[in-house]
Scaffold this motif. Sequence first.
Motif, PDB file in Angstrom:
ATOM      1  N   TRP A  77       0.851  -1.197   0.000  1.00  0.00           N
ATOM      2  CA  TRP A  77       0.000   0.000   0.000  1.00  0.00           C
ATOM      3  C   TRP A  77       0.882   1.241   0.000  1.00  0.00           C
ATOM      4  CZ3 TRP A  77      -4.943  -0.630  -1.044  1.00  0.00           C
ATOM      5  CH2 TRP A  77      -5.583  -1.817  -0.676  1.00  0.00           C
ATOM      6  N   LEU A  78       0.588   2.187  -0.881  1.00  0.00           N
ATOM      7  CA  LEU A  78       1.351   3.440  -0.901  1.00  0.00           C
ATOM      8  C   LEU A  78       0.980   4.314   0.296  1.00  0.00           C
ATOM      9  CD1 LEU A  78       3.430   5.090  -2.525  1.00  0.00           C
ATOM     10  CD2 LEU A  78       1.514   6.138  -3.757  1.00  0.00           C
ATOM     11  N   TYR A  79      -0.283   4.223   0.738  1.00  0.00           N
ATOM     12  CA  TYR A  79      -0.752   4.964   1.904  1.00  0.00           C
ATOM     13  C   TYR A  79      -1.401   3.984   2.873  1.00  0.00           C
ATOM     14  CZ  TYR A  79      -0.535   8.677  -1.626  1.00  0.00           C
ATOM     15  OH  TYR A  79      -0.138   9.517  -2.624  1.00  0.00           O
ATOM     16  N   GLY A  80      -1.243   4.233   4.157  1.00  0.00           N
ATOM     17  CA  GLY A  80      -1.848   3.369   5.165  1.00  0.00           C
ATOM     18  C   GLY A  80      -1.001   3.322   6.418  1.00  0.00           C
ATOM     19  N   ASP A  81      -1.300   2.365   7.298  1.00  0.00           N
ATOM     20  CA  ASP A  81      -0.542   2.233   8.544  1.00  0.00           C
ATOM     21  C   ASP A  81       0.912   1.820   8.289  1.00  0.00           C
ATOM     22  OD1 ASP A  81      -2.711   2.889  10.139  1.00  0.00           O
ATOM     23  OD2 ASP A  81      -3.444   0.834  10.193  1.00  0.00           O
ATOM     24  N   LYS A  82       1.122   1.037   7.249  1.00  0.00           N
ATOM     25  CA  LYS A  82       2.470   0.582   6.905  1.00  0.00           C
ATOM     26  C   LYS A  82       2.734   0.882   5.426  1.00  0.00           C
ATOM     27  CE  LYS A  82       2.494  -3.118  10.362  1.00  0.00           C
ATOM     28  NZ  LYS A  82       2.605  -4.584  10.596  1.00  0.00           N
ATOM     29  N   PRO A  83       2.919   2.153   5.088  1.00  0.00           N
ATOM     30  CA  PRO A  83       3.075   2.530   3.674  1.00  0.00           C
ATOM     31  C   PRO A  83       4.375   1.994   3.071  1.00  0.00           C
ATOM     32  CG  PRO A  83       3.523   4.401   5.084  1.00  0.00           C
ATOM     33  CD  PRO A  83       3.022   3.316   5.980  1.00  0.00           C
TER      34      PRO A  83
ATOM     35  N   SER B 197      32.491 -11.866  -2.909  1.00  0.00           N
ATOM     36  CA  SER B 197      33.144 -11.048  -1.879  1.00  0.00           C
ATOM     37  C   SER B 197      32.482  -9.681  -1.749  1.00  0.00           C
ATOM     38  CB  SER B 197      34.626 -10.867  -2.241  1.00  0.00           C
ATOM     39  OG  SER B 197      34.750 -10.202  -3.496  1.00  0.00           O
ATOM     40  N   MET B 198      31.496  -9.402  -2.587  1.00  0.00           N
ATOM     41  CA  MET B 198      30.835  -8.106  -2.606  1.00  0.00           C
ATOM     42  C   MET B 198      29.890  -7.912  -1.417  1.00  0.00           C
ATOM     43  SD  MET B 198      28.847  -6.475  -5.894  1.00  0.00           S
ATOM     44  CE  MET B 198      30.153  -7.081  -6.950  1.00  0.00           C
ATOM     45  N   PHE B 199      29.347  -9.031  -0.913  1.00  0.00           N
ATOM     46  CA  PHE B 199      28.329  -8.948   0.131  1.00  0.00           C
ATOM     47  C   PHE B 199      28.865  -9.516   1.442  1.00  0.00           C
ATOM     48  CE2 PHE B 199      26.272 -10.355  -3.938  1.00  0.00           C
ATOM     49  CZ  PHE B 199      25.980  -9.071  -4.388  1.00  0.00           C
ATOM     50  N   LYS B 200      28.875  -8.698   2.485  1.00  0.00           N
ATOM     51  CA  LYS B 200      29.323  -9.165   3.798  1.00  0.00           C
ATOM     52  C   LYS B 200      28.286 -10.091   4.429  1.00  0.00           C
ATOM     53  CE  LYS B 200      32.163  -5.123   4.908  1.00  0.00           C
ATOM     54  NZ  LYS B 200      32.344  -3.994   5.860  1.00  0.00           N
ATOM     55  N   TYR B 201      27.011  -9.749   4.246  1.00  0.00           N
ATOM     56  CA  TYR B 201      25.943 -10.576   4.794  1.00  0.00           C
ATOM     57  C   TYR B 201      25.368 -11.409   3.660  1.00  0.00           C
ATOM     58  CZ  TYR B 201      22.090 -11.954   7.819  1.00  0.00           C
ATOM     59  OH  TYR B 201      21.224 -12.681   8.581  1.00  0.00           O
ATOM     60  N   LYS B 202      25.498 -12.725   3.747  1.00  0.00           N
ATOM     61  CA  LYS B 202      25.207 -13.595   2.618  1.00  0.00           C
ATOM     62  C   LYS B 202      23.911 -14.399   2.761  1.00  0.00           C
ATOM     63  CE  LYS B 202      30.176 -14.009   1.817  1.00  0.00           C
ATOM     64  NZ  LYS B 202      30.229 -13.263   0.551  1.00  0.00           N
ATOM     65  N   LYS B 203      23.305 -14.347   3.942  1.00  0.00           N
ATOM     66  CA  LYS B 203      22.055 -15.073   4.126  1.00  0.00           C
ATOM     67  C   LYS B 203      20.895 -14.295   3.510  1.00  0.00           C
ATOM     68  CE  LYS B 203      23.589 -17.226   8.446  1.00  0.00           C
ATOM     69  NZ  LYS B 203      23.305 -17.377   9.896  1.00  0.00           N
ATOM     70  N   LYS B 204      19.769 -14.966   3.362  1.00  0.00           N
ATOM     71  CA  LYS B 204      18.596 -14.310   2.808  1.00  0.00           C
ATOM     72  C   LYS B 204      18.116 -13.223   3.769  1.00  0.00           C
ATOM     73  CE  LYS B 204      14.086 -15.132   0.715  1.00  0.00           C
ATOM     74  NZ  LYS B 204      13.083 -16.130   0.291  1.00  0.00           N
ATOM     75  N   VAL B 205      17.844 -12.040   3.217  1.00  0.00           N
ATOM     76  CA  VAL B 205      17.389 -10.897   4.001  1.00  0.00           C
ATOM     77  C   VAL B 205      15.964 -10.545   3.580  1.00  0.00           C
ATOM     78  CG1 VAL B 205      17.779  -8.461   4.546  1.00  0.00           C
ATOM     79  CG2 VAL B 205      19.735  -9.994   4.219  1.00  0.00           C
ATOM     80  N   LEU B 206      15.098 -10.359   4.545  1.00  0.00           N
ATOM     81  CA  LEU B 206      13.743  -9.933   4.219  1.00  0.00           C
ATOM     82  C   LEU B 206      13.786  -8.545   3.583  1.00  0.00           C
ATOM     83  CD1 LEU B 206      11.672 -11.023   7.362  1.00  0.00           C
ATOM     84  CD2 LEU B 206      11.652 -12.064   5.079  1.00  0.00           C
ATOM     85  N   PRO B 207      13.073  -8.329   2.486  1.00  0.00           N
ATOM     86  CA  PRO B 207      13.075  -7.017   1.850  1.00  0.00           C
ATOM     87  C   PRO B 207      12.404  -5.984   2.752  1.00  0.00           C
ATOM     88  CG  PRO B 207      11.372  -8.409   0.896  1.00  0.00           C
ATOM     89  CD  PRO B 207      12.169  -9.287   1.814  1.00  0.00           C
ATOM     90  N   PRO B 208      12.677  -4.701   2.551  1.00  0.00           N
ATOM     91  CA  PRO B 208      12.155  -3.682   3.467  1.00  0.00           C
ATOM     92  C   PRO B 208      10.637  -3.575   3.501  1.00  0.00           C
ATOM     93  CG  PRO B 208      13.316  -2.691   1.600  1.00  0.00           C
ATOM     94  CD  PRO B 208      13.625  -4.138   1.572  1.00  0.00           C
ATOM     95  N   TRP B 209       9.935  -3.992   2.437  1.00  0.00           N
ATOM     96  CA  TRP B 209       8.471  -3.952   2.530  1.00  0.00           C
ATOM     97  C   TRP B 209       7.934  -5.031   3.472  1.00  0.00           C
ATOM     98  CZ3 TRP B 209      11.123  -4.744  -2.056  1.00  0.00           C
ATOM     99  CH2 TRP B 209      11.161  -6.059  -2.542  1.00  0.00           C
ATOM    100  N   GLU B 210       8.708  -6.091   3.688  1.00  0.00           N
ATOM    101  CA  GLU B 210       8.316  -7.111   4.661  1.00  0.00           C
ATOM    102  C   GLU B 210       8.785  -6.740   6.066  1.00  0.00           C
ATOM    103  OE1 GLU B 210       8.559 -11.317   3.892  1.00  0.00           O
ATOM    104  OE2 GLU B 210       9.090 -10.959   1.781  1.00  0.00           O
ATOM    105  N   ARG B 211       9.977  -6.184   6.156  1.00  0.00           N
ATOM    106  CA  ARG B 211      10.508  -5.764   7.455  1.00  0.00           C
ATOM    107  C   ARG B 211      11.281  -4.463   7.267  1.00  0.00           C
ATOM    108  NH1 ARG B 211      13.970  -9.979  10.713  1.00  0.00           N
ATOM    109  NH2 ARG B 211      11.887 -10.917  10.947  1.00  0.00           N
TER     110      ARG B 211
END
Length: 528
Positions: free
Chosen positions: A99-105, A247-261
């Motif tokens: 949602w572009l607008y809302g409690d969690k835009p 070697s480009m990424f220090k954190y190599k595990k799966k990361v939740l995208p910012p819209w999820e967290r």
Amino acid sequence: MLKNMGGKSKIENTFNLVDEPWIPIENKGYVSLRGIFKKPYPQALGGNPVQKTALLKLLLAICQSAYTPEDDEDWDAMGPDGLAKKVPPYLEELRDCFWLYGDKPFLQMPAIKKKILARKNAELTSGTKEAVAESNAQPKDIGPGYYPDLPSDNNTILTEGQISHKLSDAEKALFIVTLMNFAFGGKRVEKDLEPFTQGYSGKTVSAKSGPSIGNHWGYLHSFITGSDIINTLWLNMFTQEYIEDSSMFKYKKKVLPPWERMPLGEDCEQARKLRDSYMGRLVAMSRFVLLEGDGIYYAEGIQYLSHKNGWREPSMCVNENTGKLLWVDPHKKPWREISSLLSFLSAKDDKFTCEQLAYTLKRIKNKKMNIGIWSGGVKVRANSGDQSIKQDDDFVQSETRIVSSYLEGGFLTLEQNINRLEKLSDYLYKIVSRYCNELNLNAASYAKSAKELFWQLCERKYQKLVDISLHDKDGDAESIGKYFIHCVYTAYDKSCPHKTARQTQAWAHNYARVKNFYEKKENKAAVL
């Protein structure tokens, strides 16, 4: 919009990016996120080069979140149609995150309003006039929307396109997405806000630029393009195996995208994961913002390193021996950098590498696929801590179409032919300068204009040159070689006036130099 729920106000969810058309498609208007994955698939993203790059990164982040292949075999087995089937269920499941607008835009930080209110109360307590404190608490003007930046208060308006106008929800969504990776550095962020992460002390009055634009001229980004957007996304996806080995990424595990967290602050656990991971390269939260009415609350977000500190994105082209990058240059279209972009194919020790191109081309080198090598970006400049677009700064982009299986064998020929065009350009500059010196004219200005005209003329037949170089079509080489000779003659003739007697004498004298240059056997052979 607010709704009263038993005495409490609740923000209504509106404009869902999964359903509403907001993604520009070349020559087709707008589609929704869901529309990207519906047949017939849209062919190419629209917008300016920075918007295209930001959108491609976002779509890749969605694809990688829906399904990250384990290895190249898994990626190949999935294919473009397999990818198109995996993403829609993810979008449906996570629809409330878009949602572009809302409690969690989407990609926004509602907590910024509390920070603004706290600052306002602090200003009133310290004796600031109520009208001033109230004005400081208002959202900022977004501006025309096509730059990932807010307008400066003292901007000089030169064209109608610079005038701020009321943006549609689709334009606001695109602005938010572009902002996260490509925000211009500067002082237009909210001032004197308490950091979101308690005790964080990394911020100054001038916000750092977004990581994808860089803090200097503007990074040049490159991707492989396919026959449509789904093919393009599939071609550019990374496997979990590649992410873990890089070697480009220090954190190599799966990361939740910012819209999820969403990150809670500048240096919380999620912020550090986004900063150091592949997901953070795709969607960088470099600004904490909140849309409000026709404006935006706008603060600096996660701070990223620059190339000087070792920051790398897969789409950047870097010489690992020297640290040199390929920057955006409005006077040099990206197709002229094709030798550098693909120099990882050569046996030279001193060469550039673009991980995005190298990894993708390695996977498809034995497939006879018609693909493109797209590069683009925006030229910026910095002054007193602010990045801006001024004078001859501009967006640039270009695309080279190739058949993947022919590239490795024909790269040397293509590289030689591009270098020969550079030789012609340098010689043109020399003879125009000699013409100007005979007439006491500004040689640099005339010669620069002549070179720019030469390359504009060459661009018309550039794709033909690529085809000849890769496919070894000797019969066509002679005709296109004559065309490039004609480009030198034309650029010289149009750049060097020959109306007066003195001009004509200088023109003829140096025109003879051009003719003599091409009559030399080695230079005739060097045209192609």
